[in-house]
Write a protein that holds these residues in place. Sequence first.
Motif, short mmCIF file in Angstrom:
data_model
loop_
_atom_site.label_atom_id
_atom_site.label_comp_id
_atom_site.label_asym_id
_atom_site.label_seq_id
_atom_site.Cartn_x
_atom_site.Cartn_y
_atom_site.Cartn_z
N VAL A 19 0.86 -1.17 0.00
CA VAL A 19 0.00 0.00 0.00
C VAL A 19 0.90 1.23 0.00
O VAL A 19 1.79 1.36 0.83
CB VAL A 19 -0.93 0.02 1.22
CG1 VAL A 19 -1.81 1.26 1.20
CG2 VAL A 19 -1.78 -1.25 1.27
N GLY A 20 0.64 2.14 -0.94
CA GLY A 20 1.53 3.28 -1.12
C GLY A 20 2.62 2.98 -2.12
O GLY A 20 3.73 3.50 -2.02
N LEU A 41 -0.98 -1.18 -4.49
CA LEU A 41 -2.16 -0.40 -4.12
C LEU A 41 -1.79 1.04 -3.79
O LEU A 41 -0.68 1.31 -3.30
CB LEU A 41 -2.86 -1.04 -2.91
CG LEU A 41 -3.17 -2.53 -3.02
CD1 LEU A 41 -3.69 -3.06 -1.69
CD2 LEU A 41 -4.18 -2.79 -4.13
N ALA A 42 -2.70 1.93 -4.04
CA ALA A 42 -2.49 3.35 -3.74
C ALA A 42 -3.83 4.05 -3.70
O ALA A 42 -4.89 3.43 -3.83
CB ALA A 42 -1.56 3.99 -4.78
N SER A 43 -3.79 5.36 -3.52
CA SER A 43 -5.02 6.15 -3.50
C SER A 43 -5.62 6.24 -4.90
O SER A 43 -4.99 5.87 -5.90
CB SER A 43 -4.72 7.56 -2.99
OG SER A 43 -3.85 8.23 -3.89
N GLU A 94 -6.67 0.78 -6.71
CA GLU A 94 -7.14 1.56 -5.56
C GLU A 94 -7.18 0.68 -4.31
O GLU A 94 -7.72 -0.43 -4.34
CB GLU A 94 -8.53 2.11 -5.82
CG GLU A 94 -8.58 3.26 -6.79
CD GLU A 94 -9.97 3.85 -6.86
OE1 GLU A 94 -10.59 4.05 -5.78
OE2 GLU A 94 -10.45 4.12 -7.98
N VAL A 95 -6.66 1.20 -3.22
CA VAL A 95 -6.67 0.45 -1.97
C VAL A 95 -8.10 0.34 -1.42
O VAL A 95 -8.44 -0.65 -0.74
CB VAL A 95 -5.74 1.11 -0.93
CG1 VAL A 95 -6.22 2.51 -0.56
CG2 VAL A 95 -5.59 0.24 0.31
N ALA A 142 -2.80 8.22 8.10
CA ALA A 142 -4.25 8.14 7.93
C ALA A 142 -4.64 6.90 7.14
O ALA A 142 -5.63 6.22 7.47
CB ALA A 142 -4.76 9.40 7.22
N VAL A 143 -3.89 6.57 6.10
CA VAL A 143 -4.17 5.37 5.31
C VAL A 143 -3.98 4.12 6.16
O VAL A 143 -4.80 3.18 6.12
CB VAL A 143 -3.28 5.33 4.05
CG1 VAL A 143 -3.39 3.97 3.35
CG2 VAL A 143 -3.67 6.45 3.10
#
Length: 334
Positions: free
Chosen positions: A10-11, A37-39, A58-59, A77-78
């Motif tokens: 993630v990121g 995964l990412a925003s 998208e996460v 925050a994620v």
Amino acid sequence: MTSALDIAVVGATGSVGETLVQILEELSFPVATLHLLASMESAGSSVMFAGKKLKVREVDSFDFSQVKLVFFAASAAVSRSFAPKAHEAGCTVIDLSGALENAIALVPEANGQRIAELPQPALITSPCAGAVALAVALAPLKGLVQIERLQVNACLAVSAQGREGVSELARQTAELLNARPLEPRFFDRQMAFNLLAQVGAADEQGHTLVEQRLVGELRQLLEMPQLKISVTCIQVPVFFGDSFSVALQSTCPVDLQAVNDALDGADSIERVEPGDYPTPVGDAVGQDVVYVGRVRRGIDEAEQLNLWLTTDNVRKGAALNAVQVAQLLIKHMA
């Protein structure tokens, strides 16, 4: 955990996330399927892995039950939003944001033995880059020096602020070199050719979040919860590579030869001989070790030990430590 794992990062489009993916490939980490995964803003881009372009998704819509191990290389925050979901889905979580209160901080060279304590699936923090560097350098000295107090001045590269920090320093530098008016954007004042006396906002006592995190994680890594630590984090106009001036106060005179021998025999440390010293640009960037130099006793105090450290904050301090923790976990579960 099986020998080959389905993994999510993630990121994956950030500087740490991209470096983490690169290191997974470099170290031949046993990856079955890798999910990037990412925003929503970054989804749809591609990252190279094992000679293939992997699409970033998208996460928000990812089903974490598809994987067994998740690296969180995104914002706090994620991590707070998605790490609990991943853990509940049966994933071991290695978080780099410091946002998970119940996670155990691990640096294999410092407290790797704690891996045996972890329930499965595990919830792990890969500490901030400063805590990693200091723990790697100080762990070999615990049996030699009775550490009473630490004073640390941490000179942090702008890459600690992500791509925005790097871009802002580059933009400001170009504007000044071309005699154009400077307009600070990401930082609240001039960063190029300057030093900022704090990194991030300070609380009512004057301490920043990164300073508090460094102190808390270092105490945990050294297993010294009562250790007195004074730290000042300084934002410096360096793109990559953190550096640290460390003054260690002992309860008894320091045996300098024993200290040098311990540093020379430790994993992930490169000691620079007297008469020379390491720098981020000339030594640390792109490397997998913590460089230690200027090893000396205090001018007036035989009980004081002074060190200069430098390391690649994105690579060794963040991405590599997270992958090494995962390697240690696999080894323990084998």
